[in-house]
Scaffold this motif. Structure first.
Motif, PDB file in Angstrom:
ATOM      1  N   ASP A 167      -7.358  -0.049   4.759  1.00  0.00           N
ATOM      2  CA  ASP A 167      -6.282  -0.851   4.164  1.00  0.00           C
ATOM      3  C   ASP A 167      -6.494  -2.352   4.334  1.00  0.00           C
ATOM      4  OD1 ASP A 167      -4.731   1.242   3.093  1.00  0.00           O
ATOM      5  OD2 ASP A 167      -3.871   1.660   5.057  1.00  0.00           O
TER       6      ASP A 167
ATOM      7  N   THR B 231      -3.412 -10.332   3.906  1.00  0.00           N
ATOM      8  CA  THR B 231      -2.975  -8.999   4.286  1.00  0.00           C
ATOM      9  C   THR B 231      -1.882  -9.143   5.338  1.00  0.00           C
ATOM     10  OG1 THR B 231      -5.134  -8.006   3.837  1.00  0.00           O
ATOM     11  CG2 THR B 231      -3.668  -6.804   5.311  1.00  0.00           C
TER      12      THR B 231
ATOM     13  N   MET C 255     -11.070  -1.074  -0.016  1.00  0.00           N
ATOM     14  CA  MET C 255      -9.861  -1.012   0.808  1.00  0.00           C
ATOM     15  C   MET C 255     -10.010  -0.083   2.009  1.00  0.00           C
ATOM     16  SD  MET C 255      -7.654  -3.124  -0.256  1.00  0.00           S
ATOM     17  CE  MET C 255      -6.114  -2.538   0.432  1.00  0.00           C
TER      18      MET C 255
ATOM     19  N   ASN D  59       0.834  -1.200   0.000  1.00  0.00           N
ATOM     20  CA  ASN D  59       0.000   0.000   0.000  1.00  0.00           C
ATOM     21  C   ASN D  59       0.868   1.249   0.000  1.00  0.00           C
ATOM     22  OD1 ASN D  59       0.916  -0.017   2.663  1.00  0.00           O
ATOM     23  ND2 ASN D  59      -1.083   0.389   3.559  1.00  0.00           N
TER      24      ASN D  59
ATOM     25  N   ARG E 117       1.315  -2.173   4.731  1.00  0.00           N
ATOM     26  CA  ARG E 117       0.632  -3.432   4.445  1.00  0.00           C
ATOM     27  C   ARG E 117       1.170  -4.024   3.137  1.00  0.00           C
ATOM     28  NH1 ARG E 117      -0.988  -2.736   8.992  1.00  0.00           N
ATOM     29  NH2 ARG E 117      -3.169  -2.522   9.680  1.00  0.00           N
TER      30      ARG E 117
ATOM     31  N   GLY F  19      -5.712   3.803  -4.516  1.00  0.00           N
ATOM     32  CA  GLY F  19      -5.659   2.865  -3.402  1.00  0.00           C
ATOM     33  C   GLY F  19      -7.014   2.440  -2.887  1.00  0.00           C
TER      34      GLY F  19
END
Length: 405
Positions: free
Chosen positions: A336, A270, A333, A252, A257, A315
């Motif tokens: 995240d 993740t 997301m 990210n 992450r 993102g």
């Protein structure tokens, strides 16, 4: 909110008219491999197309560049001023008559005409090179069958110099991985198989290379020492569940992450990079998997397998491709943490990769085995069918090299 779309959303003709035109380079298989069902590109290997606007992807008219199996390509983000340079990993088992080696090519792109010029090719230790990335100072190549990750200096003219460092990995899970998958796709973890060399540049300009190893169920991390021209292994690798077969990854924007797509289990992990632990795992597949239109996965592999993973430029979405089910998973997301919101079937076989427009306007699914690219608009937090597609010989990788203002 969670929805599953087994077919693409209805067409919105004309909605793609706002997309700006861009030039992309497409890489294709030119020589046979056991997993291919599509038509090989026997005329070249690399070819340029115009994409965007309200028309299907269109060849620029420049001749293809003859290069053997350029199955992954990347751009040089710091190419010499006024020039556009890409690098291509050549998925081969020997280089210049030497077995156990692959090649990595430097190619210049004329962004007016689409012409491609081969500048040089360097030997890459380890056979079956499958991925290349570049931070502007070095290029990094993973060799799937060689168990190696190789580092190449970028010279002043943008070409790659000879390999300056090689990291070798040796671990693999073998039968333990087969047992974890109840025997499905047995033998895939019979050795080390680094499938990706993904470079991430942090806010201080330092580079870390993340290497998912399908055979070992690990992601190795290497710090780049630019003065010594070395890959420095970090003591702690990242481990995912046995049998996962990690293939590709992406970090990210905050650098906190790592998202790892598992080829053999159709999952996304993740990873908290502070602890190097998986903090969540999701499936990339819809509740009902459809293998009916893909004989390779229906009859031989008998399951769907993941391939590529990418974030949208803002993102907000994480996308992953499913080969066999022949779909893209679309994840929101928030925080995240990816959450599947839809599954979009492409209507064509084996999306080994897909292209996300850097301006965030569209996505192109690349059908390895039906020899075409299918365009979707990025609208309202999901993918919307445009009805635009174009023939391409066995497309498996694509990068943008120019965009109109």
């Amino acid at each position: 909110f969670f929805c599953v779309s087994c077919s693409p959303p209805p067409r919105r003709n004309g909605r793609s008219s706002a997309m700006g035109r861009a030039m992309v380079v497409v890489g294709s298989y030119t020589h046979p491999a056991g997993h291919l069902q599509g038509t090989l590109d026997d005329k070249g290997g690399l070819q340029t197309f115009w994409v965007g606007g309200s028309v299907p992807p269109t060849p620029t008219g420049a001749p293809p560049l003859q290069l053997q199996n350029p199955t992954y390509i990347c751009t040089n983000p710091k190419a010499p001023e006024g020039r556009t340079i890409i690098y291509a990993a050549m998925e081969v088992e020997q280089f210049d008559g030497e077995s156990g080696c692959s090649g990595v090519a430097t190619v210049e792109v004329n962004t007016t005409t689409g012409e491609l010029s081969l500048l040089n090719v360097q030997k890459s230790p380890g056979h079956v090179a499958c991925h290349v990335s570049c931070d502007g100072s070095f290029a990094y190549v993973a060799a799937y069958m060689g168990g190696t990750v190789n580092m190449f200096p970028v010279l002043a003219d943008g070409t790659l110099g000879p390999c300056c460092d090689t990291a070798t990995v040796t671990a693999f899970n073998g039968k333990a991985g087969d047992e974890a998958r109840a025997g499905l796709d047995a033998g895939r973890q019979d050795g080390p198989h680094p499938h990706c060399a993904y470079v991430h540049v942090d806010v201080l300009g330092g580079s870390t290379v993340f290497v998912p190893d399908l055979g070992a169920d690990k992601v190795y991390l290497f710090k780049v020492d630019p003065s010594a021209k070395k890959l420095v292994p970090e003591a702690q690798s990242i481990e995912v569940a046995v049998g996962t077969g990690p293939r590709h990854c992406v970090v990210n924007s905050a650098g906190t992450r790592l998202y790892v797509i598992g080829e053999l289990t159709s999952t996304i992990d993740t990873i908290d990079l502070a602890t190097r632990q998986s903090i969540a795992r999701i499936s990339t597949l819809p509740p009902e998997v459809d293998l009916s239109n893909n004989a390779m996965f229906r009859d031989k592999i008998k399951q769907s397998e993941c391939a590529a993973i990418r974030l949208t430029p803002d993102g907000a979405l994480l996308l992953g491709s499913n080969r066999g089910d022949d779909s893209l998973v679309v994840c929101s997301m928030a925080g995240d943490m990816p959450q599947p919101i839809s599954h979009i079937r492409l209507g064509c076989r084996t999306p080994r990769d897909f292209f996300v427009d850097p301006q965030g306007k569209f996505v192109l699914g690349l059908s390895q085995d039906d020899n075409k690219a299918v365009m979707f608009a990025l609208e309202g937090g999901t993918l919307v069918q445009t009805g635009l597609e174009a023939p391409m010989p066995c497309p498996v990788t694509m990068v943008q090299v120019f965009a109109e203002a």
